[in-house]
Design an enzyme around this catalytic site. Structure first.
Site, PDB file in Angstrom:
ATOM      1  N   ASP A  39       0.874  -1.164   0.000  1.00  0.00           N
ATOM      2  CA  ASP A  39       0.000   0.000   0.000  1.00  0.00           C
ATOM      3  C   ASP A  39       0.919   1.225   0.000  1.00  0.00           C
ATOM      4  OD1 ASP A  39      -2.399   1.501   0.172  1.00  0.00           O
ATOM      5  OD2 ASP A  39      -2.109   1.703   2.336  1.00  0.00           O
ATOM      6  N   ASP A 227      -1.557  -0.921   6.156  1.00  0.00           N
ATOM      7  CA  ASP A 227      -1.773  -0.403   7.511  1.00  0.00           C
ATOM      8  C   ASP A 227      -3.213  -0.016   7.807  1.00  0.00           C
ATOM      9  OD1 ASP A 227      -1.868   1.914   5.861  1.00  0.00           O
ATOM     10  OD2 ASP A 227      -1.402   3.145   7.607  1.00  0.00           O
TER      11      ASP A 227
END
Length: 352
Positions: A39, A227
């Protein structure tokens, strides 16, 4: 004892490096990965965004737009929402709904507002707007059921060590790629800075999952690191999943490993350690198989006395344990190294 001894030693070493192992099977899976999906926000970047520009549209007031955006984003756990934490709100928000990977919708003073990706915001009406060409950060849009109100540019800095981690993973035969919900310009900028050539922007959680499954159907073994709440479905589907220490609790629950100190440099070291663990576990199993198949017939035919058989079994177990200790972290050579190692070890123990 062959496998548990190797896993215990490797787990201790990972903890020393600031990596919490929550699923023992993840260590074996990590040793076999050949692709890793990153990400962007909060993973490759620090996740400490700030609003660098607010560009009002339709004669909207800049201060009012910032207040509305701050009110809507207060309930969101996405890293982008943290950029508005220091701004005053516009009042109470009713009927607040978070759309994973798209944005937030709520009602303020009787009017429905949305903030998030441009396609999500413009669903409320037929207007379409292109962001200004000179925006280079993450770009989100604010609008209501009648108009679009403002563009926001959010900027973030690349995490220290990210480029080195990508390069080291490449040297280990692990290809890196980015799947991000952010805009094309922001994703391309970060990809260039860290040295990743395969980067896809404006990915919803569903699109990330589809890309991951496509790689797996091609026979790739894929690690996923993220996250946020939006990353949880992809983390759960990866061959091995890694969450950032400051990430959302749902991301931690879906992950097999957690980078407690958010240090990406630990990733290639973890891959090396996982591969060493498999090699040593195989050595342990081979030694155990050779010893047992060689000594059982001797014991069965009475060719060795019982005391020697008992001693040999004990020595075999000791040999397996000693071989596994090669996976343990090295002893610090001096006090300065000891002092640097202690905080990481304490952090790991506290988190566990």
């Amino acid at each position: 004892i062959a496998m548990p001894a190797a896993l215990a030693a490797a787990t201790a070493n990972l903890g020393r490096q600031g990596i919490l192992l929550t699923d023992a099977d993840s260590l074996e899976a990590l040793a076999r990965v050949d692709h890793i999906v990153f990400d962007k926000t909060g993973t490759l970047t620090q996740g400490e965004l700030r609003v660098s520009r607010c560009i009002p549209l339709e004669h909207a007031d800049e201060t009012r737009c910032l207040q509305i955006a701050a009110s809507l984003e207060r309930a969101s756990e996405h890293p982008l929402a943290r950029a508005f934490a220091g701004h005053d709100g516009a009042g109470a928000v009713a009927d607040l709904v978070t759309f994973a990977g798209q944005g937030v919708q709520g009602r303020i003073e009787g009017r429905v507002y949305r903030i998030g990706s441009p396609p999500f915001v413009t669903e409320l009406h037929t207007q379409t707007h292109e962001p200004p060409a000179d925006l280079s950060g993450s770009v989100i849009l604010l609008g209501n059921e009648h108009h679009v109100l403002a563009w926001f540019e959010l900027t973030d800095s690349v995490r220290a060590g990210a480029a080195d981690a990508v390069r080291d993973l490449q040297s280990l035969g692990v290809e890196s790629l980015i799947l991000s919900g952010d805009g094309h310009t922001a994703v391309a900028t970060v990809a260039q800075q860290v040295g990743i050539t395969d980067a896809t922007a404006r990915c919803s959680a569903k699109e990330k999952l589809a890309r991951l499954l496509s790689l797996q159907r091609q026979g790739k073994r894929v690690a996923v690191i993220g996250d946020g709440v939006n990353d949880a479905p992809v983390l759960a589907a990866g061959n091995v999943s890694i969450a950032m220490g400051r990430g959302a609790a749902l991301a931690h629950a879906s992950a097999g490993l957690v980078l407690v100190n958010d240090n990406l440099a630990a990733l290639p070291e973890a891959v090396k350690l996982a591969r060493r663990t498999l090699r040593i576990a195989r050595q342990n199993l081979l030694w155990a198989a050779v010893y047992n198949f060689g000594s059982l017939p001797l014991a069965a035919f009475g060719l060795i006395p019982p005391w020697l058989a008992a001693l040999g079994m004990s020595l075999s177990s000791v040999a397996v344990v000693l071989n596994s200790t090669r996976l343990l972290p090295g002893v610090p050579r001096n006090r300065s190294e000891q002092s640097r190692a202690t905080p990481q070890r304490c952090l790991s123990e506290t988190t566990a």
